[in-house]
Design a protein around this motif. Structure first.
Motif, mmCIF file in Angstrom:
data_model
loop_
_atom_site.group_PDB
_atom_site.id
_atom_site.type_symbol
_atom_site.label_atom_id
_atom_site.label_comp_id
_atom_site.label_asym_id
_atom_site.label_seq_id
_atom_site.Cartn_x
_atom_site.Cartn_y
_atom_site.Cartn_z
ATOM 1 N N ARG A 210 0.809 -1.217 0.000
ATOM 2 C CA ARG A 210 0.000 0.000 0.000
ATOM 3 C C ARG A 210 0.841 1.266 0.000
ATOM 4 O O ARG A 210 0.424 2.290 -0.538
ATOM 5 N N GLY A 211 2.005 1.235 0.630
ATOM 6 C CA GLY A 211 2.767 2.471 0.768
ATOM 7 C C GLY A 211 4.249 2.306 0.523
ATOM 8 O O GLY A 211 4.896 1.448 1.131
ATOM 9 N N LEU A 212 4.784 3.108 -0.384
ATOM 10 C CA LEU A 212 6.224 3.195 -0.620
ATOM 11 C C LEU A 212 6.610 4.650 -0.365
ATOM 12 O O LEU A 212 6.092 5.554 -1.032
ATOM 13 N N TYR A 213 7.518 4.869 0.580
ATOM 14 C CA TYR A 213 7.782 6.235 1.028
ATOM 15 C C TYR A 213 9.272 6.562 1.018
ATOM 16 O O TYR A 213 10.095 5.783 1.527
ATOM 17 N N LEU A 214 9.591 7.714 0.457
ATOM 18 C CA LEU A 214 10.906 8.316 0.625
ATOM 19 C C LEU A 214 10.800 9.297 1.786
ATOM 20 O O LEU A 214 10.010 10.247 1.735
ATOM 21 N N VAL A 215 11.568 9.058 2.832
ATOM 22 C CA VAL A 215 11.530 9.898 4.026
ATOM 23 C C VAL A 215 12.795 10.744 4.023
ATOM 24 O O VAL A 215 13.912 10.215 4.017
ATOM 25 N N ALA A 216 12.637 12.065 4.005
ATOM 26 C CA ALA A 216 13.795 12.942 3.834
ATOM 27 C C ALA A 216 13.524 14.295 4.477
ATOM 28 O O ALA A 216 12.379 14.618 4.810
ATOM 29 N N PRO A 217 14.584 15.091 4.668
ATOM 30 C CA PRO A 217 14.381 16.434 5.221
ATOM 31 C C PRO A 217 13.415 17.253 4.371
ATOM 32 O O PRO A 217 13.354 17.090 3.149
ATOM 33 N N ASP A 218 12.698 18.140 5.014
ATOM 34 C CA ASP A 218 11.741 18.988 4.301
ATOM 35 C C ASP A 218 12.412 19.735 3.149
ATOM 36 O O ASP A 218 11.822 19.932 2.087
ATOM 37 N N SER A 219 13.668 20.130 3.369
ATOM 38 C CA SER A 219 14.378 20.948 2.382
ATOM 39 C C SER A 219 14.770 20.176 1.129
ATOM 40 O O SER A 219 15.176 20.780 0.133
ATOM 41 N N ARG A 220 14.650 18.852 1.139
ATOM 42 C CA ARG A 220 15.086 18.055 -0.011
ATOM 43 C C ARG A 220 13.954 17.749 -0.989
ATOM 44 O O ARG A 220 14.186 17.079 -2.001
ATOM 45 N N GLU A 221 12.759 18.222 -0.734
ATOM 46 C CA GLU A 221 11.624 17.803 -1.554
ATOM 47 C C GLU A 221 11.830 18.122 -3.032
ATOM 48 O O GLU A 221 11.613 17.264 -3.899
ATOM 49 N N GLU A 222 12.236 19.341 -3.342
ATOM 50 C CA GLU A 222 12.417 19.703 -4.749
ATOM 51 C C GLU A 222 13.548 18.906 -5.383
ATOM 52 O O GLU A 222 13.474 18.522 -6.555
ATOM 53 N N GLU A 223 14.603 18.654 -4.607
ATOM 54 C CA GLU A 223 15.713 17.849 -5.122
ATOM 55 C C GLU A 223 15.249 16.434 -5.439
ATOM 56 O O GLU A 223 15.610 15.859 -6.477
ATOM 57 N N VAL A 224 14.448 15.857 -4.553
ATOM 58 C CA VAL A 224 13.928 14.509 -4.785
ATOM 59 C C VAL A 224 13.039 14.491 -6.026
ATOM 60 O O VAL A 224 13.133 13.589 -6.867
ATOM 61 N N ARG A 225 12.187 15.490 -6.158
ATOM 62 C CA ARG A 225 11.319 15.553 -7.340
ATOM 63 C C ARG A 225 12.148 15.641 -8.623
ATOM 64 O O ARG A 225 11.821 15.003 -9.635
ATOM 65 N N ALA A 226 13.222 16.425 -8.577
ATOM 66 C CA ALA A 226 14.073 16.571 -9.763
ATOM 67 C C ALA A 226 14.736 15.241 -10.122
ATOM 68 O O ALA A 226 14.827 14.877 -11.303
ATOM 69 N N GLN A 227 15.200 14.500 -9.110
ATOM 70 C CA GLN A 227 15.830 13.210 -9.385
ATOM 71 C C GLN A 227 14.831 12.217 -9.964
ATOM 72 O O GLN A 227 15.167 11.417 -10.840
ATOM 73 N N LEU A 228 13.595 12.275 -9.499
ATOM 74 C CA LEU A 228 12.591 11.329 -9.977
ATOM 75 C C LEU A 228 12.152 11.610 -11.411
ATOM 76 O O LEU A 228 11.523 10.760 -12.045
ATOM 77 N N ARG A 229 12.471 12.794 -11.912
ATOM 78 C CA ARG A 229 12.135 13.099 -13.308
ATOM 79 C C ARG A 229 13.123 12.476 -14.289
ATOM 80 O O ARG A 229 12.912 12.532 -15.506
ATOM 81 N N ARG A 230 14.185 11.873 -13.777
ATOM 82 C CA ARG A 230 15.161 11.229 -14.659
ATOM 83 C C ARG A 230 14.524 10.007 -15.327
ATOM 84 O O ARG A 230 13.701 9.305 -14.723
ATOM 85 N N PRO A 231 14.896 9.723 -16.580
ATOM 86 C CA PRO A 231 14.318 8.572 -17.288
ATOM 87 C C PRO A 231 14.489 7.249 -16.541
ATOM 88 O O PRO A 231 13.640 6.362 -16.645
ATOM 89 N N ALA A 232 15.573 7.129 -15.779
ATOM 90 C CA ALA A 232 15.824 5.872 -15.067
ATOM 91 C C ALA A 232 14.725 5.561 -14.063
ATOM 92 O O ALA A 232 14.533 4.403 -13.676
ATOM 93 N N PHE A 233 13.979 6.583 -13.642
ATOM 94 C CA PHE A 233 12.941 6.383 -12.634
ATOM 95 C C PHE A 233 11.537 6.446 -13.241
ATOM 96 O O PHE A 233 10.566 6.750 -12.548
ATOM 97 N N SER A 234 11.400 6.153 -14.510
ATOM 98 C CA SER A 234 10.101 6.297 -15.172
ATOM 99 C C SER A 234 9.035 5.384 -14.577
ATOM 100 O O SER A 234 7.845 5.703 -14.605
ATOM 101 N N ARG A 235 9.441 4.239 -14.007
ATOM 102 C CA ARG A 235 8.466 3.315 -13.429
ATOM 103 C C ARG A 235 7.969 3.760 -12.061
ATOM 104 O O ARG A 235 6.973 3.231 -11.551
ATOM 105 N N VAL A 236 8.667 4.699 -11.447
ATOM 106 C CA VAL A 236 8.324 5.086 -10.082
ATOM 107 C C VAL A 236 6.918 5.659 -10.001
ATOM 108 O O VAL A 236 6.163 5.387 -9.061
ATOM 109 N N SER A 237 6.536 6.451 -10.998
ATOM 110 C CA SER A 237 5.203 7.062 -10.960
ATOM 111 C C SER A 237 4.104 6.006 -10.969
ATOM 112 O O SER A 237 3.034 6.202 -10.382
ATOM 113 N N ASP A 238 4.365 4.858 -11.603
ATOM 114 C CA ASP A 238 3.370 3.786 -11.629
ATOM 115 C C ASP A 238 3.177 3.158 -10.250
ATOM 116 O O ASP A 238 2.128 2.581 -9.969
ATOM 117 N N LEU A 239 4.203 3.257 -9.412
ATOM 118 C CA LEU A 239 4.162 2.607 -8.100
ATOM 119 C C LEU A 239 3.705 3.553 -6.993
ATOM 120 O O LEU A 239 3.591 3.153 -5.844
#
Length: 274
Positions: A210-239
Motif C-alpha cells: 500500500r505504501g512506498l515512502y521516501l523519508v527525507a528532510p523537508d528541504s530536499r523535496e524539490e531535489e527529490v522531485r528533480a531526481q525522480l524526473r530522470r528517465p531511469a525512474f520512469s516506473r516510479v510514478s506507476d508505483l
C-alpha cells in the motif's frame, strides 16, 4: 585568583617564548598586555573583541595547531617544518569535520529509522529494520529491538531478497505481507533506495504494497522531485512512491502512535511525487 586558562597560557608561551605562570596577577597582566599587542599588530586578521586571538592561543595550547618558530629560531628550515606541520594540522581538521558530519548524518538517519520503528510497532505492525542497521545503538538498546529477526519466507526466499533486506524500514502485517516500505534519504542520492523499493514492489502481486515512502528532510523535496524526473525512474510514478518529510513525521508521530490506526495517518502526511 586571576582569570587564567591553562591552554591559553600554554599557547601564549609557545607563540611568544614567554614563561607566564598560572595564579599570579602580575603574570596575568603581563600576558594580557602581550595579547593586546598581538591583537593590535594583526588586527586585520583577528577581531576587536579578542575572541579570535584567544581562540588561536587556545588551539596552539591544546596542540591543535603548531606555533611558528620563535624569533632567533626563525630559519628557512624551521619555517619549512612549521609550514608542513601546519598543513598536516589543517588536513586533520578537515578529516575531523568530515567525520563529524558523517557521524551526524548517521545519528539523524538512525533517529528517523527509530521513529518509524516505534510508530510501526505502536500501530500494530511487525517491523523490519535494514539488516546492515540492526545493531546500531538507539535509545537504551539497539535499533532492531522488538523487530523481526528474519524476513517472512516468501520474501526471504525471493529473487530480490538481498536488496529488500537493506530497505531501511518495513511495516508488515501479521501474515507476513509488507504494508509499507520506508527509505530514509538524509543527504545521499535517492537512487539506491528507489531501486530497493522497486525490487520489493515488483517481486509480488501488483498493488499488494500500500505504501512506498521516501523519508527525507523537508528541504530536499524539490531535489527529490528533480531526481525522480530522470528517465531511469520512469516506473516510479506507476508505483505511487510518496514523499514523507521529516518535519511532518516528527510533529505528528506521537499523536499517530496514540490515536492512529493502520496506514491511513501516514498516507495523510505523505505527499505525492507524480
Amino acid at each position: 585568583m586571576p582569570p587564567f586558562n591553562t591552554a591559553i597560557v600554554k599557547g601564549y608561551n609557545a607563540l611568544t617564548g614567554g614563561r607566564v605562570k598560572l595564579g599570579k596577577w602580575d603574570e596575568y597582566m603581563s600576558m594580557r598586555a602581550g595579547v593586546l599587542a598581538i591583537n593590535t599588530a594583526f588586527r586585520d586578521l583577528l577581531s576587536n573583541d579578542l575572541g579570535a586571538v584567544a581562540g588561536m592561543l587556545f588551539d596552539i595550547g591544546t596542540g591543535r595547531f603548531p606555533a611558528p618558530p620563535l624569533p632567533g629560531e626563525d630559519t628557512a628550515d624551521a619555517r619549512s617544518v612549521w609550514h608542513a606541520e601546519l598543513a598536516r594540522a589543517r588536513d586533520n581538521i578537515k578529516v575531523d569535520k568530515a567525520q563529524a558530519a558523517a557521524d551526524q548524518q548517521d545519528v539523524t538517519h538512525t533517529q528517523v529509522q527509530g521513529w518509524l520503528r516505534d510508530l510501526g510497532l505502536a500501530l500494530g505492525f511487525d517491523v523490519w529494520i535494514a539488516s546492515n542497521d540492526r545493531g546500531r545503538p538507539y535509545g537504551d538498546g539497539r535499533l532492531a529491538d522488538g523487530c523481526l529477526a528474519v524476513l517472512p519466507p516468501p520474501i526471504a526466499g525471493g529473487p530480490a531478497s538481498d536488496a529488500i533486506r537493506l530497505i531501511d524500514v518495513l511495516w508488515l502485517e501479521s501474515n507476513g505481507c509488507v504494508t509499507a516500505a520506508f527509505e530514509v534519504e538524509h543527504s545521499t542520492s535517492i537512487y539506491s533506495g528507489i531501486v530497493r523499493m522497486l525490487d520489493l514492489a515488483l517481486s509480488g502481486e501488483p498493488g499488494a504494497i500500500r505504501g512506498l515512502y521516501l523519508v527525507a528532510p523537508d528541504s530536499r523535496e524539490e531535489e527529490v522531485r528533480a531526481q525522480l524526473r530522470r528517465p531511469a525512474f520512469s516506473r516510479v510514478s506507476d508505483l505511487h512512491v510518496r514523499y514523507l518529510p521529516y518535519g511532518e513525521l516528527d510533529s505528528n508521530r506521537e499523536a499517530i502512535a496514540r490515536f492512529g490506526r493502520g496506514l491511513h495517518p501516514i498516507e495523510q502526511l505523505a505527499r505525492n511525487l507524480n
